[in-house]
Design a protein around this motif. Sequence first.
Motif, mmCIF file in Angstrom:
data_model
loop_
_atom_site.group_PDB
_atom_site.id
_atom_site.type_symbol
_atom_site.label_atom_id
_atom_site.label_comp_id
_atom_site.label_asym_id
_atom_site.label_seq_id
_atom_site.Cartn_x
_atom_site.Cartn_y
_atom_site.Cartn_z
ATOM 1 N N CYS A 20 13.331 4.883 60.864
ATOM 2 C CA CYS A 20 14.223 4.483 59.773
ATOM 3 C C CYS A 20 14.153 5.482 58.630
ATOM 4 N N SER A 21 15.219 5.551 57.864
ATOM 5 C CA SER A 21 15.268 6.332 56.629
ATOM 6 C C SER A 21 15.877 5.451 55.550
ATOM 7 N N GLY A 22 15.350 5.547 54.337
ATOM 8 C CA GLY A 22 15.890 4.738 53.256
ATOM 9 C C GLY A 22 14.939 4.626 52.091
ATOM 10 N N LYS A 23 15.195 3.642 51.226
ATOM 11 C CA LYS A 23 14.379 3.420 50.032
ATOM 12 C C LYS A 23 14.257 1.925 49.792
ATOM 13 N N LEU A 24 13.030 1.475 49.547
ATOM 14 C CA LEU A 24 12.764 0.074 49.261
ATOM 15 C C LEU A 24 12.182 -0.053 47.860
ATOM 16 N N ASP A 25 12.646 -1.050 47.124
ATOM 17 C CA ASP A 25 12.103 -1.348 45.806
ATOM 18 C C ASP A 25 11.034 -2.416 45.983
ATOM 19 N N MET A 26 9.757 -2.015 45.902
ATOM 20 C CA MET A 26 8.667 -2.944 46.176
ATOM 21 C C MET A 26 8.300 -3.800 44.967
ATOM 22 N N LYS A 27 9.136 -3.715 43.926
ATOM 23 C CA LYS A 27 8.989 -4.682 42.831
ATOM 24 C C LYS A 27 9.673 -5.989 43.196
ATOM 25 N N ASP A 28 10.493 -5.962 44.254
ATOM 26 C CA ASP A 28 11.154 -7.173 44.749
ATOM 27 C C ASP A 28 10.189 -7.987 45.605
ATOM 28 N N GLU A 29 10.559 -9.228 45.884
ATOM 29 C CA GLU A 29 9.774 -10.067 46.778
ATOM 30 C C GLU A 29 9.799 -9.493 48.192
ATOM 31 N N LEU A 30 8.744 -9.765 48.976
ATOM 32 C CA LEU A 30 8.627 -9.192 50.315
ATOM 33 C C LEU A 30 9.803 -9.582 51.209
ATOM 34 N N LEU A 31 10.241 -10.844 51.148
ATOM 35 C CA LEU A 31 11.350 -11.265 52.006
ATOM 36 C C LEU A 31 12.641 -10.536 51.632
ATOM 37 N N ASP A 32 12.826 -10.251 50.345
ATOM 38 C CA ASP A 32 14.003 -9.477 49.923
ATOM 39 C C ASP A 32 13.911 -8.042 50.433
ATOM 40 N N VAL A 33 12.699 -7.489 50.428
ATOM 41 C CA VAL A 33 12.494 -6.131 50.942
ATOM 42 C C VAL A 33 12.789 -6.083 52.442
ATOM 43 N N LEU A 34 12.307 -7.089 53.174
ATOM 44 C CA LEU A 34 12.575 -7.133 54.616
ATOM 45 C C LEU A 34 14.062 -7.317 54.902
ATOM 46 N N ALA A 35 14.735 -8.065 54.056
ATOM 47 C CA ALA A 35 16.181 -8.240 54.228
ATOM 48 C C ALA A 35 16.905 -6.911 54.087
ATOM 49 N N GLY A 36 16.471 -6.104 53.127
ATOM 50 C CA GLY A 36 17.058 -4.771 52.967
ATOM 51 C C GLY A 36 16.736 -3.880 54.142
ATOM 52 N N LEU A 37 15.521 -3.993 54.661
ATOM 53 C CA LEU A 37 15.120 -3.186 55.809
ATOM 54 C C LEU A 37 15.920 -3.569 57.053
ATOM 55 N N ALA A 38 16.213 -4.846 57.181
ATOM 56 C CA ALA A 38 16.955 -5.322 58.352
ATOM 57 C C ALA A 38 18.396 -4.821 58.380
ATOM 58 N N GLN A 39 18.879 -4.330 57.254
ATOM 59 C CA GLN A 39 20.238 -3.780 57.216
ATOM 60 C C GLN A 39 20.309 -2.414 57.885
ATOM 61 N N THR A 40 19.169 -1.750 58.028
ATOM 62 C CA THR A 40 19.165 -0.417 58.653
ATOM 63 C C THR A 40 18.439 -0.399 59.986
ATOM 64 N N ALA A 41 17.842 -1.516 60.375
ATOM 65 C CA ALA A 41 17.104 -1.569 61.643
ATOM 66 C C ALA A 41 17.408 -2.884 62.356
ATOM 67 N N PRO A 42 17.482 -2.886 63.683
ATOM 68 C CA PRO A 42 17.793 -4.094 64.452
ATOM 69 C C PRO A 42 16.586 -5.023 64.579
ATOM 70 N N ILE A 43 16.221 -5.664 63.489
ATOM 71 C CA ILE A 43 15.057 -6.542 63.506
ATOM 72 C C ILE A 43 15.393 -7.893 62.894
ATOM 73 N N THR A 44 14.597 -8.866 63.221
ATOM 74 C CA THR A 44 14.635 -10.171 62.577
ATOM 75 C C THR A 44 13.204 -10.657 62.432
ATOM 76 N N TRP A 45 12.965 -11.696 61.660
ATOM 77 C CA TRP A 45 11.600 -12.158 61.447
ATOM 78 C C TRP A 45 11.554 -13.662 61.255
ATOM 79 N N GLN A 46 10.370 -14.184 61.444
ATOM 80 C CA GLN A 46 10.122 -15.589 61.155
ATOM 81 C C GLN A 46 8.705 -15.738 60.618
ATOM 82 N N TYR A 47 8.512 -16.808 59.838
ATOM 83 C CA TYR A 47 7.213 -17.024 59.207
ATOM 84 C C TYR A 47 6.413 -18.026 60.025
ATOM 85 N N ASN A 48 5.211 -17.645 60.414
ATOM 86 C CA ASN A 48 4.302 -18.497 61.165
ATOM 87 C C ASN A 48 3.360 -19.183 60.173
#
Length: 385
Positions: free
Chosen positions: A346-374
């Motif tokens: 992947c290539s891009g930029k994440l703002d880690m001042k945001d919440e982790l789930l918001d960061v993962l949501a941004g990451l999922a826009q550039t990579a074919p991933i999904t997640w769930q909380y255990n």
Amino acid sequence: MKSIKTPTKESNAFWEEQLLTEKIREKEFRVAKNIILSANIPHHTISEEELSELWNKIEKSNKQKPLQRHSRLIQFASVAASLAILFALSYTFWSKQSNNDSSLISIAKSMQIQGDSSAVQLILNNEKNITLDQENVTIEYNATGDVIVNKQQVAHNIASNTNGPAQLAETNTYNQLIVPKGKRSSIVFGDGTKLWVNSGSRIVYPISFEKDKREIYVEGEVYLEVTKDKSRPFIVSTNKMNIAVLGTSFNVTAYTSDKEQSVVLVTGAVEVKTDSNKKIALTPNNRLTYTGGQLDVENVDASLYVSWVEGLYIYNSEKLGTILDRLSRYYGKTITYDARVSELRCSGKLDMKDELLDVLAGLAQTAPITWQYNEIENELCITYK
């Protein structure tokens, strides 16, 4: 040894007198003292023959330099005998360590804190533990030896990292900063050098830098802006590398759980020496990686590797597994993923001042991933979509 293990006011006054009058060498005393405090030294490390030889040397030295008064002779013989045994024990102890271990590395290893804490810990003189639960902690040592945390004074007149001589601490002469996962910190030393300390890192540093060098020990990741001092190089030691500079800015990544350690030079120049005795000089925008005894140097955009100081994570064709590991460490959350997810780039930029789930949501826009909380395992599970 008893006076070091269980000091009294009288014993402290005695050793201070020896140091102030330069009857014993400060540097050698501090090294020997730290070994006694931090190491479990076997009782059989010195043989009877070695002890006999030490006493013979002490007696011979005393006869060659007779003192004016009998009482002083007894006092100095006692000091000489104590230090001779201390240094002999030191030699035996250090000889068992790796030839590549400096005294600071060995001391840092012996100062490991057992257990886990979710708060930042500042341990002064290996004695006073200051627990700080803020997400970002700023520590400053001023010229008078005061320790200021988040603009509040927490300790007064403790020997600081200034140009002055080290003071004799009651228990140890090293401070320690432990930054757990999910937290960050920064330190400003008395010489003006500033460190930004990333999540999951540990720093060990003397209460006062020596006259000929400024040395700290690092586990984890730090970015440094080193104040220039031609007479005292600044040395960053890890368990695998020594990085020596006069005045510069650079990033060091040396997590003990990672196979790779790296140095990225932003400005100035540094020389890196590895535990395999390989040496190399770096110029700005060089990135050195050291993995399994192998050195590699490449030209990079150094700003990408220090963006975490500003709360940003900029990556260029990075493996997603590496990105997720950094996010896990930065936020202090367990993240699991499979091999397919790990190998995605992947290539891009994440703002880690945001919440982790918001960061993962941004990451999922550039990579074919999904997640769930255990909830049972309290972890985020990333899967290929």
